[in-house]
Design an enzyme around this catalytic site. Sequence first.
Site, PDB file in Angstrom:
ATOM      1  N   GLY A 138       0.728  -1.293  -0.122  1.00  0.00           N
ATOM      2  CA  GLY A 138       0.098  -0.048   0.074  1.00  0.00           C
ATOM      3  C   GLY A 138       0.829   1.141   0.060  1.00  0.00           C
ATOM      4  O   GLY A 138       0.588   2.448   0.707  1.00  0.00           O
ATOM      5  N   GLY A 139       2.076   1.126  -0.606  1.00  0.00           N
ATOM      6  CA  GLY A 139       2.976   2.364  -0.668  1.00  0.00           C
ATOM      7  C   GLY A 139       2.573   3.507  -1.379  1.00  0.00           C
ATOM      8  O   GLY A 139       3.216   4.491  -1.287  1.00  0.00           O
ATOM      9  N   PHE A 198      -2.338   6.975   0.888  1.00  0.00           N
ATOM     10  CA  PHE A 198      -2.277   8.188   1.755  1.00  0.00           C
ATOM     11  C   PHE A 198      -1.211   8.171   2.931  1.00  0.00           C
ATOM     12  O   PHE A 198      -0.192   9.063   2.823  1.00  0.00           O
ATOM     13  CB  PHE A 198      -3.889   8.511   2.235  1.00  0.00           C
ATOM     14  CG  PHE A 198      -3.877   9.687   3.294  1.00  0.00           C
ATOM     15  CD1 PHE A 198      -3.031  10.704   3.467  1.00  0.00           C
ATOM     16  CD2 PHE A 198      -4.359   9.223   4.514  1.00  0.00           C
ATOM     17  CE1 PHE A 198      -3.196  11.615   4.273  1.00  0.00           C
ATOM     18  CE2 PHE A 198      -4.542  10.204   5.375  1.00  0.00           C
ATOM     19  CZ  PHE A 198      -3.778  11.432   5.640  1.00  0.00           C
ATOM     20  N   LYS A 247     -11.505  -4.494   9.379  1.00  0.00           N
ATOM     21  CA  LYS A 247     -10.101  -4.188  10.027  1.00  0.00           C
ATOM     22  C   LYS A 247     -10.017  -4.875  11.459  1.00  0.00           C
ATOM     23  O   LYS A 247      -8.522  -5.265  11.707  1.00  0.00           O
ATOM     24  CB  LYS A 247     -10.351  -2.508  10.236  1.00  0.00           C
ATOM     25  CG  LYS A 247     -10.545  -1.812   9.029  1.00  0.00           C
ATOM     26  CD  LYS A 247      -9.188  -1.894   8.180  1.00  0.00           C
ATOM     27  CE  LYS A 247      -8.073  -1.048   8.934  1.00  0.00           C
ATOM     28  NZ  LYS A 247      -6.945  -0.578   8.089  1.00  0.00           N
TER      29      LYS A 247
END
Length: 585
Positions: free
Chosen positions: A19-20, A23, A168
């Site tokens: 997820g580089g 945000f 999550k």
Amino acid sequence: MAIGDDSRDENPKICVVLGGQSFIGKSLVSQILKSENWIVRIADSAPSLNLDPKEQSSFLSDAISSGLASYFQVDVREKSQIIRAVEGSTVVFHIDQTDSSLNDIYIQYMTIIQGTKNVINACRECKVKRLIYNSSADVVFDGSRDIQNGDESLPYPWRFQDMLSDFKAQAEALVLFANTTDGLLTCALRPSSAFGPEDTHLIPFIRNAARSGLAKFIVGNGENMCDFTYVDNIAHAHVCAEKSLCSGLTSVAGKAFFITNVEPMKFWDFVSLILEGLGYRRPAIQLPARLVSVILVLINLVGNQRNSHLVLTPSMIHALSRTRTFSCSKAQNHIGYSPIVSLEEGVALTIQSFSHLAEDSPYSRYQESSDQTKADKLLGSGRVASILLWRDEKKTFTYFLTLVVLFYWFVLSGRNFISSAAKLLLLVTAVLYSLGKLPSSMFGFTVRRMHPSHFQVSETVTKDLIISLASAWNRWVLTLRSFAHGDDWNTFFKVTVSLYFFKLLLSLSSSAVIGIALVFAFTAFFVYEQYEEEVDRVTEVAFIGIKNSKRLLVGNLPVSVASILQSYQILCPDEGSIVVNDQKH
């Protein structure tokens, strides 16, 4: 700011940021590269690494060209792609970037839960030493109660308001349960209300609410507190957690930590700062959370909300109205975290990065303009202008509602004017008499009475009114006298056009005329002020067309008729001589 060393590694130290391009991921990659101690693999689902124009000459592009950074396209739903990215690495930072507005529960499940399972298994197979998962403070919030200075002892709720928080929480539990399996050390970070430049959730949500007009409302009493976390502080917390895991601290491995800016503030004060920074007004009208929930149910029944760019859910309503503050002491004591960017500085940097979103704010254009608008000058730049141009929405709406009530009372009720006035005076008399009989204080509330001076008209006001009426009468008499002499054709045309429009108004019912005038007064000037340049441009083009049509008509008139028109000064002085049938006179 260096990430912890691992002297046992013989190979170059490699870390992977899954997820580089998200945000938070961008900020984390930036901080790791600045340490100059790691080779960074940026992994994301996009086909290629997208660099902003301002980043083309940044240290990120320099790191890529020098081999200190590389990009891998990875779909976390495919374990083979994850293995290709993490093989040979020492640390993996897992930052899932599921879109919260995505309504496909299956994709959310596969990306968050199954994706996290794949990441854990890939790390175990590739002998990765440390895994840090970016979770959320929402994993302990179910909306049923406030959380004040909550710590890590809070359990997961039995039931969540939204599936995203549920997923999550499950993913976080999987990461923590995998601790020490095959030598893998894990921990999870729970940032609260992340914000910052390139935010794709909180700031766009606030801005969309402002564009739709909903930002003027406060859900709840407006006193609910919240912890916010600037994005660079979240990235810094990941760096601190990696260093602590590298040191082998048992108080860190397998644990979760709340991350905040350690500066709790009222949620609606934060929203007001963002709105004012983007050129919008502060929210001022309070709505009970239960009322908003009922309205939401009605909207969902109608089914129009799905077509809107701003989608409200029950979980959002609870997040807007509940207190959610968390203790950061565990993160401070065990992983050495402390904010590196203050909340005030973070808000300023965020507003600066989103300044382009303020371009379409009518209120910002009004604030930035130091000159009076034409609509303001036309209305006299006084109290009337302030009301009709909606400077104070609450006051304008009060006046509009009062006039609508009077319009109904005197026009639409079916009664004649005398009976309507008599009933209104009777009602006012009864209310004033009742207020006069009440005690000065009731149940702790002070009863305010109107002083008799409020009903008195001063001598000055009376004289000014009489002088204004006399002046208007004299002006009309002079106009009528000039019209009667028959030597002013401009006045003739003005009177003729006025009488024609007056005839049209008389053909309509009085209620229709008053209703149209009421709506026109509260909308036309406001709309004109917002689109002043466009309206002036259209008006100018229309006048030019009329002027050219007039010249064309006059140019085709007989000479005798044109001479008569010129002698009676019907033509404008600036037109000069008249061209009739290609002859100049």
